[in-house]
Motif scaffolding. Structure first.
Motif, PDB file in Angstrom:
ATOM      1  N   GLN A  49      18.866  86.796   8.442  1.00  0.00           N
ATOM      2  CA  GLN A  49      19.241  87.035   6.912  1.00  0.00           C
ATOM      3  C   GLN A  49      18.921  85.846   6.202  1.00  0.00           C
ATOM      4  O   GLN A  49      18.558  85.795   5.180  1.00  0.00           O
ATOM      5  N   SER A  52      15.295  85.151   4.982  1.00  0.00           N
ATOM      6  CA  SER A  52      15.224  86.074   3.778  1.00  0.00           C
ATOM      7  C   SER A  52      15.669  85.296   2.435  1.00  0.00           C
ATOM      8  O   SER A  52      15.595  85.889   1.391  1.00  0.00           O
ATOM      9  N   TYR A  54      16.324  81.749  -0.344  1.00  0.00           N
ATOM     10  CA  TYR A  54      15.560  81.038  -1.340  1.00  0.00           C
ATOM     11  C   TYR A  54      15.190  79.637  -0.889  1.00  0.00           C
ATOM     12  O   TYR A  54      15.945  79.055  -0.916  1.00  0.00           O
ATOM     13  N   ARG A 117      11.648  88.014  -7.365  1.00  0.00           N
ATOM     14  CA  ARG A 117      11.128  86.704  -7.321  1.00  0.00           C
ATOM     15  C   ARG A 117      11.298  86.246  -8.939  1.00  0.00           C
ATOM     16  O   ARG A 117      10.311  85.193  -9.272  1.00  0.00           O
TER      17      ARG A 117
END
Length: 139
Positions: A49, A52, A54, A117
């Motif tokens: 987790q 994934s 930032y 994004r």
């Protein structure tokens, strides 16, 4: 064979203990950093987790939009506060042209929304960000 006297036995033990290098196993249970004992706490992390999430290196330079999809600034940096709460702040660059005349402001990272994004600060405008106190890096 003659047995060693207690004083000679103690001296031999001290000599051997100074000549034998310490192994990691001999320090087990006592973590030391620069000679000071350290408390180490373990916390399980879901690394799949987390992967994934930032990355700061990918957020730096990203455009920041408001809910109207207007570009209102760019992410200049991320900073973790030195206080006990370790809050994270996004340093945004607002205004200016090619880095000249830019105004840096700090906003709590939690105020940003990152979806598809795209970095969004929903209720902000360039004017509202420019009205914030200017952020300056410490020397």
């Amino acid at each position: 064979m003659r047995s060693m006297q207690p004083k000679a036995l103690l001296a031999a033990a001290l000599l051997v203990s100074t000549l034998v290098p310490l192994t990691p196993f001999s320090l087990y249970g006592n973590a030391h950093a620069q000679g000071a004992p350290q408390a180490i706490t373990e916390k399980r992390t879901d690394v799949v987790q987390l992967a994934s999430g930032y990355r700061a290196s990918k957020l730096t330079g990203a455009d920041v939009f408001n809910k109207n999809k207007d570009t209102i600034g760019t992410v200049d940096d991320l900073i973790v506060s030195p206080g006990g709460d370790r809050s994270t702040y996004a340093i945004l660059s607002v205004g200016g042209f090619l880095g000249i005349g830019k105004h840096l402001v700090a906003v709590p990272f939690n105020d940003l929304q990152i979806t598809n994004r795209r970095v969004v600060l929903p209720e902000a405008t360039k004017k509202s960000l420019e009205a914030l106190p200017e952020f300056k890096y410490a020397d």
